[in-house]
Design a protein around this motif. Structure first.
Motif, PDB file in Angstrom:
ATOM      1  N   LEU A   1       0.836  -1.200   0.000  1.00 25.01           N
ATOM      2  CA  LEU A   1       0.000   0.000   0.000  1.00 25.01           C
ATOM      3  C   LEU A   1       0.869   1.247   0.000  1.00 25.01           C
ATOM      4  CD1 LEU A   1      -2.695  -1.011   2.670  1.00 25.01           C
ATOM      5  CD2 LEU A   1      -2.757  -1.354   0.194  1.00 25.01           C
ATOM      6  N   PRO A   2       0.388   2.336  -0.589  1.00 33.28           N
ATOM      7  CA  PRO A   2       1.156   3.592  -0.609  1.00 33.28           C
ATOM      8  C   PRO A   2       1.048   4.318   0.726  1.00 33.28           C
ATOM      9  CG  PRO A   2      -0.961   3.932  -1.643  1.00 33.28           C
ATOM     10  CD  PRO A   2      -0.902   2.457  -1.302  1.00 33.28           C
ATOM     11  N   ASN A   3       1.744   5.436   0.829  1.00 34.13           N
ATOM     12  CA  ASN A   3       1.700   6.270   2.034  1.00 34.13           C
ATOM     13  C   ASN A   3       1.262   7.681   1.644  1.00 34.13           C
ATOM     14  OD1 ASN A   3       2.116   7.715   4.377  1.00 34.13           O
ATOM     15  ND2 ASN A   3       4.324   7.445   4.438  1.00 34.13           N
ATOM     16  N   PRO A   4      -0.051   7.919   1.521  1.00 31.00           N
ATOM     17  CA  PRO A   4      -0.512   9.228   1.052  1.00 31.00           C
ATOM     18  C   PRO A   4      -0.185  10.371   2.007  1.00 31.00           C
ATOM     19  CG  PRO A   4      -2.242   7.565   0.846  1.00 31.00           C
ATOM     20  CD  PRO A   4      -1.158   6.968   1.692  1.00 31.00           C
ATOM     21  N   SER A   5      -0.088  10.081   3.317  1.00 34.75           N
ATOM     22  CA  SER A   5       0.115  11.150   4.296  1.00 34.75           C
ATOM     23  C   SER A   5       1.536  11.690   4.274  1.00 34.75           C
ATOM     24  CB  SER A   5      -0.208  10.656   5.707  1.00 34.75           C
ATOM     25  OG  SER A   5       0.791   9.774   6.184  1.00 34.75           O
ATOM     26  N   GLY A   6       2.506  10.868   3.844  1.00 34.77           N
ATOM     27  CA  GLY A   6       3.892  11.305   3.852  1.00 34.77           C
ATOM     28  C   GLY A   6       4.479  11.448   5.240  1.00 34.77           C
ATOM     29  N   TRP A   7       3.927  10.721   6.233  1.00 33.61           N
ATOM     30  CA  TRP A   7       4.454  10.782   7.600  1.00 33.61           C
ATOM     31  C   TRP A   7       4.454   9.366   8.158  1.00 33.61           C
ATOM     32  CZ3 TRP A   7       7.649  13.209  10.376  1.00 33.61           C
ATOM     33  CH2 TRP A   7       7.609  13.230  11.769  1.00 33.61           C
ATOM     34  N   THR A   8       4.424   9.204   9.480  1.00 31.60           N
ATOM     35  CA  THR A   8       4.323   7.856  10.028  1.00 31.60           C
ATOM     36  C   THR A   8       3.059   7.198   9.483  1.00 31.60           C
ATOM     37  OG1 THR A   8       3.185   8.694  12.010  1.00 31.60           O
ATOM     38  CG2 THR A   8       5.578   8.387  12.152  1.00 31.60           C
ATOM     39  N   SER A   9       3.186   5.969   8.994  1.00 31.25           N
ATOM     40  CA  SER A   9       2.103   5.392   8.215  1.00 31.25           C
ATOM     41  C   SER A   9       2.243   3.880   8.148  1.00 31.25           C
ATOM     42  CB  SER A   9       2.129   5.972   6.794  1.00 31.25           C
ATOM     43  OG  SER A   9       1.340   5.227   5.895  1.00 31.25           O
ATOM     44  N   GLU A  10       1.140   3.206   7.770  1.00 28.26           N
ATOM     45  CA  GLU A  10       1.177   1.780   7.482  1.00 28.26           C
ATOM     46  C   GLU A  10       1.402   1.533   5.993  1.00 28.26           C
ATOM     47  OE1 GLU A  10       1.445  -0.396   9.672  1.00 28.26           O
ATOM     48  OE2 GLU A  10       0.802   0.688  11.460  1.00 28.26           O
ATOM     49  N   GLY A  11       1.789   2.581   5.258  1.00 31.19           N
ATOM     50  CA  GLY A  11       2.098   2.455   3.850  1.00 31.19           C
ATOM     51  C   GLY A  11       3.566   2.167   3.606  1.00 31.19           C
ATOM     52  N   GLU A  12       3.924   2.006   2.337  1.00 28.52           N
ATOM     53  CA  GLU A  12       5.225   1.472   1.962  1.00 28.52           C
ATOM     54  C   GLU A  12       6.326   2.512   1.802  1.00 28.52           C
ATOM     55  OE1 GLU A  12       8.234   0.154  -1.090  1.00 28.52           O
ATOM     56  OE2 GLU A  12       6.652   1.644  -1.320  1.00 28.52           O
ATOM     57  N   THR A  13       5.985   3.786   1.600  1.00 33.77           N
ATOM     58  CA  THR A  13       7.017   4.782   1.312  1.00 33.77           C
ATOM     59  C   THR A  13       7.395   5.552   2.566  1.00 33.77           C
ATOM     60  OG1 THR A  13       5.227   6.217   0.571  1.00 33.77           O
ATOM     61  CG2 THR A  13       6.489   5.081  -1.118  1.00 33.77           C
ATOM     62  N   THR A  14       8.623   5.405   3.017  1.00 34.77           N
ATOM     63  CA  THR A  14       9.148   6.157   4.147  1.00 34.77           C
ATOM     64  C   THR A  14      10.382   6.918   3.697  1.00 34.77           C
ATOM     65  OG1 THR A  14       8.329   4.674   5.870  1.00 34.77           O
ATOM     66  CG2 THR A  14      10.275   5.961   6.403  1.00 34.77           C
ATOM     67  N   ASP A  15      10.479   8.169   4.105  1.00 31.64           N
ATOM     68  CA  ASP A  15      11.624   9.005   3.759  1.00 31.64           C
ATOM     69  C   ASP A  15      12.752   8.704   4.741  1.00 31.64           C
ATOM     70  OD1 ASP A  15      13.458  10.953   3.280  1.00 31.64           O
ATOM     71  OD2 ASP A  15      12.057  12.641   3.419  1.00 31.64           O
ATOM     72  N   TYR A  16      13.752   7.965   4.284  1.00 31.65           N
ATOM     73  CA  TYR A  16      14.845   7.599   5.174  1.00 31.65           C
ATOM     74  C   TYR A  16      15.917   8.678   5.266  1.00 31.65           C
ATOM     75  CZ  TYR A  16      12.897   3.025   6.022  1.00 31.65           C
ATOM     76  OH  TYR A  16      12.074   2.000   6.434  1.00 31.65           O
ATOM     77  N   ASN A  17      15.581   9.880   4.866  1.00 37.81           N
ATOM     78  CA  ASN A  17      16.360  11.039   5.279  1.00 37.81           C
ATOM     79  C   ASN A  17      15.813  11.565   6.599  1.00 37.81           C
ATOM     80  OD1 ASN A  17      18.190  13.331   5.047  1.00 37.81           O
ATOM     81  ND2 ASN A  17      16.342  14.524   4.631  1.00 37.81           N
ATOM     82  N   GLN A  18      14.478  11.512   6.738  1.00 38.58           N
ATOM     83  CA  GLN A  18      13.855  12.019   7.958  1.00 38.58           C
ATOM     84  C   GLN A  18      13.700  10.934   9.023  1.00 38.58           C
ATOM     85  OE1 GLN A  18      10.249  14.202   7.381  1.00 38.58           O
ATOM     86  NE2 GLN A  18      10.447  15.204   9.359  1.00 38.58           N
ATOM     87  N   PHE A  19      13.488   9.688   8.612  1.00 35.18           N
ATOM     88  CA  PHE A  19      13.388   8.569   9.542  1.00 35.18           C
ATOM     89  C   PHE A  19      14.627   7.692   9.418  1.00 35.18           C
ATOM     90  CE2 PHE A  19       9.060   9.951   8.798  1.00 35.18           C
ATOM     91  CZ  PHE A  19       8.512   9.942  10.079  1.00 35.18           C
TER      92      PHE A  19
END
Length: 404
Positions: free
Chosen positions: A51-69
């Motif tokens: 699943l995608p991550n529409p919120s762009g924050w902590t999420s149960e979706g697949e896209t996480t920004d590993y610059n911020q996390f």
């Protein structure tokens, strides 16, 4: 912790390292003990159930920004700092505080199946903060600048004893009498704000511990550190019954629940499960699969049915430690995931195993739903999905999934 929005980014690079790679190999070699052959009528690639991550924050979706996390793999190093205040001076040595929280290392190893080695180094000096504890605003809804000031002051005081640039994150521990430091939010840096910089390195992640650590115990570090990996809160920020969505099935919900672990879905999203450990059904069809208990190593862990652009139904086998195998949370746990639902609003919701489930059980706390047992079925009529439990063994369960 209620967190701030962020910009979207890209996710999951390396999926597994070390022990987790061995687990993926065992998946193909070791059958579920006590179960006979199971024929998979249909199995889509696991990528079709991501699943995608529409919120762009902590999420149960697949896209996480590993610059911020931070990436949830390998050795993650944390410096543990101890702070006291003019209105709450420390009355005892730091050793007892470290020993109380140190079991978080073994818990993280257990929950991540060895994918994360949480290395905690105590800095055994009381750092005397310049402000009273009551001045930092540690209440629910604390602002990022308030928390960042607290982190900055503690980090600057620690510089005389330790080079924080050698660590991935910091844990900040107050004394027991600092009652104004009430709770333990994770600290995740804001790229738009000035952050603590030590020897040219930005300190991006940490946990500012509070008095609630004496209620939650060392698992609070697992919960809060998981936020720095990009996982959301699964309890409610607004409802009076804060744990009614997932109860004690996930450490991101009720930290002191009687089935503490991460859901298999979360293990997959942050790379603690291999794609081969996920049985996916995206299009119409039928799938039968053995599920090894989430709490153990090896085997297929979750059956996922994609039900929409951001939604899925998930089944997993649970055998919580210390819980009678035939009661309450032992069996197949079925839950619905919506990656568009934000932290604190119920992105994962466990489904009731029967309309007349008992309100009390032999578990550590009352529950109003439990795990599914052989002969029981879950029906998602809107999505045309049925998940039935066909059989159980000492180490897992067999489920049949259909999607019309």
């Amino acid at each position: 912790m209620r967190t701030l929005p962020r910009r979207p980014g890209s996710r999951r690079a390396a999926r597994l390292t070390g022990l987790a790679c061995a687990v993926a190999l065992l998946t193909a070699l070791v059958p579920l003990v006590g179960a006979g052959p199971v024929r998979a009528d249909r199995r889509d690639t696991s990528a079709q159930c991501v699943l995608p991550n529409p919120s762009g924050w902590t999420s149960e979706g697949e896209t996480t920004d590993y610059n911020q996390f931070q990436r949830p793999q390998g050795t993650r190093t944390a410096a543990m700092l101890f702070v006291d205040f003019p209105d709450a001076p420390a009355m005892e040595p730091t050793d007892a505080y470290y020993k109380f929280l140190a079991p978080a290392h073994d818990l993280m190893t257990q929950f991540s199946a060895g994918a994360v080695d949480l290395s905690i180094t105590p800095v055994n000096h009381w750092l005397h903060m310049p402000q009273d504890s009551s001045s930092y605003g540690f209440v629910r809804g604390i602002s990022w600048p308030q928390q960042a000031l607290y982190v900055k002051q503690a980090g600057e005081l620690a510089a005389q004893y330790v080079d924080l640039s050698k660590f991935d994150m910091i844990y900040i521990v107050p004394p027991k009498n600092a009652t104004a430091i009430t709770f333990s939010p994770a600290y995740v840096f804001d790229p738009k704000q000035p952050n603590l910089i030590v020897n040219g390195k930005e300190m991006k992640w940490g946990v500012t511990l509070g008095q609630d650590m004496y209620f939650w115990g060392p698992k609070v570090l697992v919960h809060e550190t998981s936020h720095t990996f990009g996982l959301p809160d699964l309890y409610s920020f607004t409802d009076s019954d804060v744990h009614h969505w997932v109860g004690g099935f996930d450490v991101m919900g009720n930290i002191n629940g009687d089935a503490p672990h991460h859901f298999g879905w979360e293990d997959w999203m942050i790379g603690w499960l291999a794609d081969s450990q996920v049985a996916c059904l995206n299009s119409s069809g039928k799938l039968s699969v053995r599920l090894n208990e989430v709490e153990s190593l090896g085997g297929t862990k979750i059956a996922v049915v994609r039900t929409g652009p951001t939604t899925a139904d998930v089944a997993e086998s649970r055998r919580p430690y210390g819980v009678d195998k035939g009661l309450c949370k032992s069996g197949v746990v079925i839950y619905q995931v919506d990656s568009s639902t934000i932290s604190g609003d119920g992105p994962i919701r466990v489904q009731d195993s029967s309309p007349d489930a008992p309100t009390t059980t032999a578990c550590d706390e009352p529950v109003d739903w439990g795990a599914y047992q052989p002969g029981q079925s879950f029906h998602d009529d809107a999505a045309g999905v049925t998940i039935s439990v066909a059989a159980a063994s000492s180490t897992g369960d067999v489920v049949t999934v259909t999607k019309s």
